[in-house]
Design a protein around this motif. Structure first.
Motif, PDB file in Angstrom:
ATOM      1  N   SER A  74       0.828  -1.209   0.000  1.00 30.76           N
ATOM      2  CA  SER A  74       0.000   0.000   0.000  1.00 30.76           C
ATOM      3  C   SER A  74       0.860   1.256   0.000  1.00 30.76           C
ATOM      4  CB  SER A  74      -0.933   0.022   1.213  1.00 30.76           C
ATOM      5  OG  SER A  74      -0.223   0.305   2.394  1.00 30.76           O
TER       6      SER A  74
ATOM      7  N   THR B 130      -2.130  -7.747  -3.104  1.00 32.39           N
ATOM      8  CA  THR B 130      -3.224  -6.777  -3.110  1.00 32.39           C
ATOM      9  C   THR B 130      -2.621  -5.390  -2.947  1.00 32.39           C
ATOM     10  OG1 THR B 130      -4.777  -8.342  -2.111  1.00 32.39           O
ATOM     11  CG2 THR B 130      -5.307  -5.993  -1.915  1.00 32.39           C
TER      12      THR B 130
ATOM     13  N   GLU C  80      -3.278  -1.381  -2.282  1.00 35.89           N
ATOM     14  CA  GLU C  80      -4.277  -0.488  -1.706  1.00 35.89           C
ATOM     15  C   GLU C  80      -3.734   0.928  -1.544  1.00 35.89           C
ATOM     16  OE1 GLU C  80      -5.620  -1.943   2.035  1.00 35.89           O
ATOM     17  OE2 GLU C  80      -6.167  -3.928   1.281  1.00 35.89           O
TER      18      GLU C  80
ATOM     19  N   SER D 270      -3.786   3.765   0.794  1.00 36.88           N
ATOM     20  CA  SER D 270      -4.188   3.797   2.188  1.00 36.88           C
ATOM     21  C   SER D 270      -3.172   4.521   3.054  1.00 36.88           C
ATOM     22  CB  SER D 270      -4.358   2.362   2.710  1.00 36.88           C
ATOM     23  OG  SER D 270      -4.630   2.344   4.092  1.00 36.88           O
TER      24      SER D 270
END
Length: 269
Positions: free
Chosen positions: A55, A157, A159, A161
């Protein structure tokens, strides 16, 4: 699975030169890899492929990773259509990303990153990318490199954030690696990394969130500039001093050896 030869993007503050040292501090086993300030994901690319949460607060960066993950051929084909010239660089830089599709934004980000000065990501007060054209450019990743990279990150994943929200997802036997941008009182904010960035006031918040993750059984490794505040806040953790070459002005005359620290809550032994 073929390991990528290199990161696809250049990123200011990347720990590429320190990777051999950092790898020695990576836990021998873990279930999931988590990196809240992912940048060029240099360390992740050196580890066996695994489930991961990568992230960053930079929306353009995360959008690029999400697009290249599922559409590597599109990225390569569209990048090949863009002329590598100063004139074209400023044309592409002048495009409004909000008027582009997610895929078009990813191509624009990739092109600008590979052609801008020193791989710096910087925006003005309006949030527009304003880094000048670079005079010394490295080779643009080939279609094969982009494809290998895409395959390698398929289980990750990505993200957009704040770091605390991602750290809060870490559980038992997860491995969190953090390399926040250096935030010092005497460091002028020129818009590097975008308008929202890690600041010295965030160090205490970082410490609190990492303490909670540590109590849940996460393994944590933090790399940071060797400043008194970071040593004070993390005084009860394991701290190792390492030396690294850093460019402080973007030019060779501004390069120097500085100390950084590796801070962790576990013992590799």
């Amino acid at each position: 699975m073929k390991t990528p030869k290199r990161a696809l993007i250049r990123w200011a503050g990347s720990k590429k030169k320190l990777i051999p040292v950092i790898k020695k501090s990576v836990p021998l086993n873990f279930d999931r890899y988590i990196e809240p300030f992912c940048g060029s994901i240099s360390l992740f690319l050196e580890l066996p492929p695994s489930k991961a949460i990568l992230s960053d607060i930079n929306e353009e960066l995360i959008n690029f990773y999400n697009v290249v993950k599922v559409s590597p051929t599109y990225i390569s084909d569209e990048l090949a259509k863009l002329e590598s010239s100063k004139e074209n660089y400023y044309r592409v830089r002048g495009l409004n990303p909000e008027a582009l599709t997610r895929k078009e934004r990813a191509v624009r980000f990739f092109y600008l990153n590979r052609h801008c000065f020193n791989g710096v990501y910087r925006t003005n007060q309006k949030g527009m990318f304003n880094v000048p054209y670079g005079s010394k450019l490295s080779s643009v990743p080939s279609a094969c490199e982009v494809m290998d990279f895409s395959r390698f990150i398929k289980n990750a994943t990505f993200e957009k954030s704040d770091f605390e929200r991602v750290i809060n997802k870490a559980g038992f036997n997860d491995f969190i690696y953090l390399d926040p941008p250096y935030a010092g009182r005497n460091v002028k904010d020129r818009g590097e990394y975008g308008q929202v960035k890690f600041a010295e006031v965030d160090i205490e918040r970082l410490h609190r969130s990492l303490l909670r993750a540590s109590e849940r059984g996460a393994k944590i490794l933090l790399s940071y500039a060797d400043i008194p505040l970071i040593r004070e806040v993390f005084s009860e953790w394991r701290i190792e001093t390492v030396s690294v070459g850093r460019s402080v002005s973007g030019f060779s005359k501004g390069r120097m050896i500085v100390n950084e620290v590796l801070i962790k809550n576990f013992d590799n032994g």
